[in-house]
Design a protein around this motif. Structure first.
Motif, PDB file in Angstrom:
ATOM      1  N   LEU A 246       0.152  14.230   4.003  1.00 32.06           N
ATOM      2  CA  LEU A 246       0.659  12.889   3.338  1.00 32.06           C
ATOM      3  C   LEU A 246      -0.027  11.747   3.716  1.00 32.06           C
ATOM      4  CD1 LEU A 246       4.380  13.753   3.792  1.00 32.06           C
ATOM      5  CD2 LEU A 246       2.937  14.241   1.754  1.00 32.06           C
ATOM      6  N   ILE A 247      -0.395  11.604   4.927  1.00 26.75           N
ATOM      7  CA  ILE A 247      -1.366  10.600   5.458  1.00 26.75           C
ATOM      8  C   ILE A 247      -2.572  10.447   4.704  1.00 26.75           C
ATOM      9  CG2 ILE A 247      -2.336   9.476   7.485  1.00 26.75           C
ATOM     10  CD1 ILE A 247      -0.087  10.562   9.282  1.00 26.75           C
ATOM     11  N   LEU A 248      -2.973  11.476   4.568  1.00 20.86           N
ATOM     12  CA  LEU A 248      -4.431  11.374   3.925  1.00 20.86           C
ATOM     13  C   LEU A 248      -4.498  11.482   2.291  1.00 20.86           C
ATOM     14  CD1 LEU A 248      -6.180  14.409   5.800  1.00 20.86           C
ATOM     15  CD2 LEU A 248      -6.867  11.932   5.927  1.00 20.86           C
ATOM     16  N   MET A 249      -3.341  11.463   1.691  1.00 24.80           N
ATOM     17  CA  MET A 249      -3.223  11.411   0.159  1.00 24.80           C
ATOM     18  C   MET A 249      -2.399  10.207  -0.127  1.00 24.80           C
ATOM     19  SD  MET A 249      -4.646  12.082  -2.395  1.00 24.80           S
ATOM     20  CE  MET A 249      -4.624  11.965  -4.346  1.00 24.80           C
ATOM     21  N   PRO A 250      -0.894  10.326  -0.190  1.00 24.96           N
ATOM     22  CA  PRO A 250      -0.176   9.076  -0.696  1.00 24.96           C
ATOM     23  C   PRO A 250      -0.607   7.920   0.014  1.00 24.96           C
ATOM     24  CG  PRO A 250       1.160  11.285  -0.337  1.00 24.96           C
ATOM     25  CD  PRO A 250      -0.246  11.465   0.199  1.00 24.96           C
ATOM     26  N   ALA A 251      -0.433   7.959   1.344  1.00 29.75           N
ATOM     27  CA  ALA A 251      -0.709   6.830   2.082  1.00 29.75           C
ATOM     28  C   ALA A 251      -2.119   6.129   1.983  1.00 29.75           C
ATOM     29  CB  ALA A 251      -0.156   7.053   3.669  1.00 29.75           C
ATOM     30  N   THR A 252      -2.989   6.926   1.705  1.00 33.86           N
ATOM     31  CA  THR A 252      -4.508   6.161   1.657  1.00 33.86           C
ATOM     32  C   THR A 252      -5.334   6.515   0.472  1.00 33.86           C
ATOM     33  OG1 THR A 252      -5.045   8.199   2.798  1.00 33.86           O
ATOM     34  CG2 THR A 252      -4.716   6.048   4.161  1.00 33.86           C
ATOM     35  N   ARG A 253      -5.625   7.636   0.102  1.00 33.13           N
ATOM     36  CA  ARG A 253      -6.503   7.856  -0.786  1.00 33.13           C
ATOM     37  C   ARG A 253      -5.777   7.822  -2.264  1.00 33.13           C
ATOM     38  NH1 ARG A 253     -10.990   9.156  -2.589  1.00 33.13           N
ATOM     39  NH2 ARG A 253     -11.854   9.294  -0.556  1.00 33.13           N
ATOM     40  N   HIS A 254      -4.478   8.063  -2.545  1.00 33.89           N
ATOM     41  CA  HIS A 254      -3.741   7.962  -3.682  1.00 33.89           C
ATOM     42  C   HIS A 254      -3.727   6.489  -3.905  1.00 33.89           C
ATOM     43  CE1 HIS A 254       0.139   7.437  -6.051  1.00 33.89           C
ATOM     44  NE2 HIS A 254      -0.473   8.279  -6.742  1.00 33.89           N
ATOM     45  N   ILE A 255      -3.585   5.621  -2.983  1.00 33.49           N
ATOM     46  CA  ILE A 255      -3.731   4.161  -3.340  1.00 33.49           C
ATOM     47  C   ILE A 255      -4.837   3.681  -3.892  1.00 33.49           C
ATOM     48  CG2 ILE A 255      -3.005   1.526  -2.435  1.00 33.49           C
ATOM     49  CD1 ILE A 255      -1.318   3.402  -0.292  1.00 33.49           C
ATOM     50  N   PHE A 256      -6.049   4.054  -3.107  1.00 33.14           N
ATOM     51  CA  PHE A 256      -7.293   3.734  -3.263  1.00 33.14           C
ATOM     52  C   PHE A 256      -7.854   3.848  -4.755  1.00 33.14           C
ATOM     53  CE2 PHE A 256     -11.960   4.861  -3.285  1.00 33.14           C
ATOM     54  CZ  PHE A 256     -12.516   3.647  -2.777  1.00 33.14           C
ATOM     55  N   LEU A 257      -7.548   5.364  -5.221  1.00 31.25           N
ATOM     56  CA  LEU A 257      -7.896   5.471  -6.488  1.00 31.25           C
ATOM     57  C   LEU A 257      -7.196   4.627  -7.516  1.00 31.25           C
ATOM     58  CD1 LEU A 257      -7.709   9.521  -6.063  1.00 31.25           C
ATOM     59  CD2 LEU A 257      -9.573   8.253  -6.191  1.00 31.25           C
ATOM     60  N   HIS A 258      -5.659   4.557  -7.364  1.00 28.94           N
ATOM     61  CA  HIS A 258      -5.097   3.591  -8.442  1.00 28.94           C
ATOM     62  C   HIS A 258      -5.479   2.351  -8.262  1.00 28.94           C
ATOM     63  CE1 HIS A 258      -2.148   6.315 -10.262  1.00 28.94           C
ATOM     64  NE2 HIS A 258      -2.116   7.021  -9.290  1.00 28.94           N
ATOM     65  N   LEU A 259      -5.896   1.625  -7.199  1.00 29.24           N
ATOM     66  CA  LEU A 259      -6.243   0.172  -7.248  1.00 29.24           C
ATOM     67  C   LEU A 259      -7.658   0.038  -7.622  1.00 29.24           C
ATOM     68  CD1 LEU A 259      -5.018  -0.898  -3.694  1.00 29.24           C
ATOM     69  CD2 LEU A 259      -4.070  -1.363  -5.993  1.00 29.24           C
ATOM     70  N   ASN A 260      -8.637   1.013  -7.457  1.00 27.29           N
ATOM     71  CA  ASN A 260      -9.690   1.133  -8.156  1.00 27.29           C
ATOM     72  C   ASN A 260      -9.543   1.142  -9.800  1.00 27.29           C
ATOM     73  OD1 ASN A 260     -12.217   0.863  -6.500  1.00 27.29           O
ATOM     74  ND2 ASN A 260     -11.120   2.767  -5.497  1.00 27.29           N
ATOM     75  N   LYS A 261      -8.698   1.811 -10.337  1.00 25.12           N
ATOM     76  CA  LYS A 261      -8.390   2.364 -11.614  1.00 25.12           C
ATOM     77  C   LYS A 261      -7.807   0.788 -12.185  1.00 25.12           C
ATOM     78  CE  LYS A 261      -6.761   5.861 -12.963  1.00 25.12           C
ATOM     79  NZ  LYS A 261      -6.097   7.283 -13.163  1.00 25.12           N
ATOM     80  N   ALA A 262      -7.044   0.100 -11.486  1.00 26.34           N
ATOM     81  CA  ALA A 262      -6.373  -1.176 -11.936  1.00 26.34           C
ATOM     82  C   ALA A 262      -7.358  -2.048 -11.851  1.00 26.34           C
ATOM     83  CB  ALA A 262      -5.258  -1.551 -10.791  1.00 26.34           C
ATOM     84  N   ILE A 263      -8.343  -2.179 -11.013  1.00 24.83           N
ATOM     85  CA  ILE A 263      -9.616  -3.257 -11.084  1.00 24.83           C
ATOM     86  C   ILE A 263     -10.367  -2.952 -12.569  1.00 24.83           C
ATOM     87  CG2 ILE A 263     -11.658  -3.888  -9.837  1.00 24.83           C
ATOM     88  CD1 ILE A 263     -10.168  -3.428  -7.173  1.00 24.83           C
ATOM     89  N   ARG A 264     -10.667  -1.537 -12.635  1.00 24.40           N
ATOM     90  CA  ARG A 264     -11.396  -1.425 -13.712  1.00 24.40           C
ATOM     91  C   ARG A 264     -10.680  -1.963 -15.214  1.00 24.40           C
ATOM     92  NH1 ARG A 264     -12.306   3.475 -11.085  1.00 24.40           N
ATOM     93  NH2 ARG A 264     -10.744   4.714 -12.554  1.00 24.40           N
ATOM     94  N   ILE A 265      -9.325  -1.718 -15.063  1.00 21.86           N
ATOM     95  CA  ILE A 265      -8.551  -2.250 -16.168  1.00 21.86           C
ATOM     96  C   ILE A 265      -8.889  -3.815 -16.480  1.00 21.86           C
ATOM     97  CG2 ILE A 265      -6.145  -2.554 -17.206  1.00 21.86           C
ATOM     98  CD1 ILE A 265      -5.713   0.224 -15.879  1.00 21.86           C
ATOM     99  N   LYS A 266      -8.464  -4.349 -15.272  1.00 24.03           N
ATOM    100  CA  LYS A 266      -8.685  -6.037 -15.153  1.00 24.03           C
ATOM    101  C   LYS A 266      -9.850  -6.187 -15.666  1.00 24.03           C
ATOM    102  CE  LYS A 266      -9.400  -9.437 -11.829  1.00 24.03           C
ATOM    103  NZ  LYS A 266      -9.317  -9.676 -10.105  1.00 24.03           N
TER     104      LYS A 266
END
Length: 229
Positions: A203-223
């Motif tokens: 859970l630490i390695l996905m929801p608390a870190t990588r999951h956020i990293f992936l979505h923020l990168n996606k959001a930056i691409r949208i921006k």
């Protein structure tokens, strides 16, 4: 975070993955997690002088761009604000219910009223009408404050874990609590099974870190697509 810093984040995540289950690397794992995690929230969350991935997203982001739905992107139609809300909700429920066996930040304060949208779930399998409603009506300032509280609580939780606890499996009773709280829509029940098969380290390695990293990168691409940056 520029491209080289994002690559370094990925390298550090691989390192965290390799050491988190080793008792001898306990202190190193905690420190590495805190460093990785701080880069996925605003610098205000950890009082860091270092610009973070979320800082990059929010810099010069117009409210119209933040709320725009649907978006024209190859891998998502969801708004930037949905992505930020989604990762925050998942971090809240997985860290506070499944890891700490406590209460969601969402439920420890009247956040539903502050956010001005009442969606208790993770956002998976939302209808287009629901996503449009959330994108238009959520209070952005409240969302960013809620996000800070979730991030700080996560850091407290992980900092107090004992070395052997990283190997612990998620307690099935905690999954039942998420069901009772309607934290996951019925159409997305696979997510509960996925979390139920994880260890605390998972859970630490996905929801608390990588999951956020992936979505923020996606959001930056949208921006960048919307604002032609």
């Amino acid at each position: 975070m520029d491209l080289s810093q994002r690559k370094q984040w990925n390298e550090n995540h691989k390192k965290l993955t390799s050491v988190i289950l080793k008792p001898s690397e306990y202190q190193n794992s905690i420190g590495l997690f805190l460093s990785q995690h701080s880069l996925l929230h605003s610098s205000k969350m950890s009082n860091s002088p270092v610009a973070t991935l979320e800082d990059d997203l929010l810099k010069d982001l117009m409210e119209e761009s933040f709320r725009k739905y649907p978006v024209e992107a190859p891998d998502t139609r969801n708004s930037i604000v949905w992505h930020v809300w989604h990762v925050t909700r998942i971090e809240d429920m997985t860290m506070n219910i499944l890891v700490a066996e406590g209460d969601q930040v969402l439920h420890t304060y009247n956040w539903a009223k502050e956010l001005k949208v009442d969606y208790p779930h993770s956002g998976n399998q939302m209808t287009e009408i629901e996503i449009a409603d959330l994108s238009e009506n959520i209070d952005i300032n409240a969302l960013l404050e809620y996000r800070i509280e979730v991030g700080r609580k996560t850091r407290e939780i992980v900092s107090h874990l004992l070395p052997g606890e990283f190997r612990n499996k998620v307690d099935a009773g905690r999954i039942d609590i998420l069901k009772e709280q309607n934290a996951v829509k019925r159409e997305a029940s696979w997510l509960l099974e996925y979390w139920g098969n994880k260890t605390i380290a998972g859970l630490i390695l996905m929801p608390a870190t990588r999951h956020i990293f992936l979505h923020l990168n996606k959001a930056i691409r949208i921006k960048k697509r919307i604002q032609k940056i």
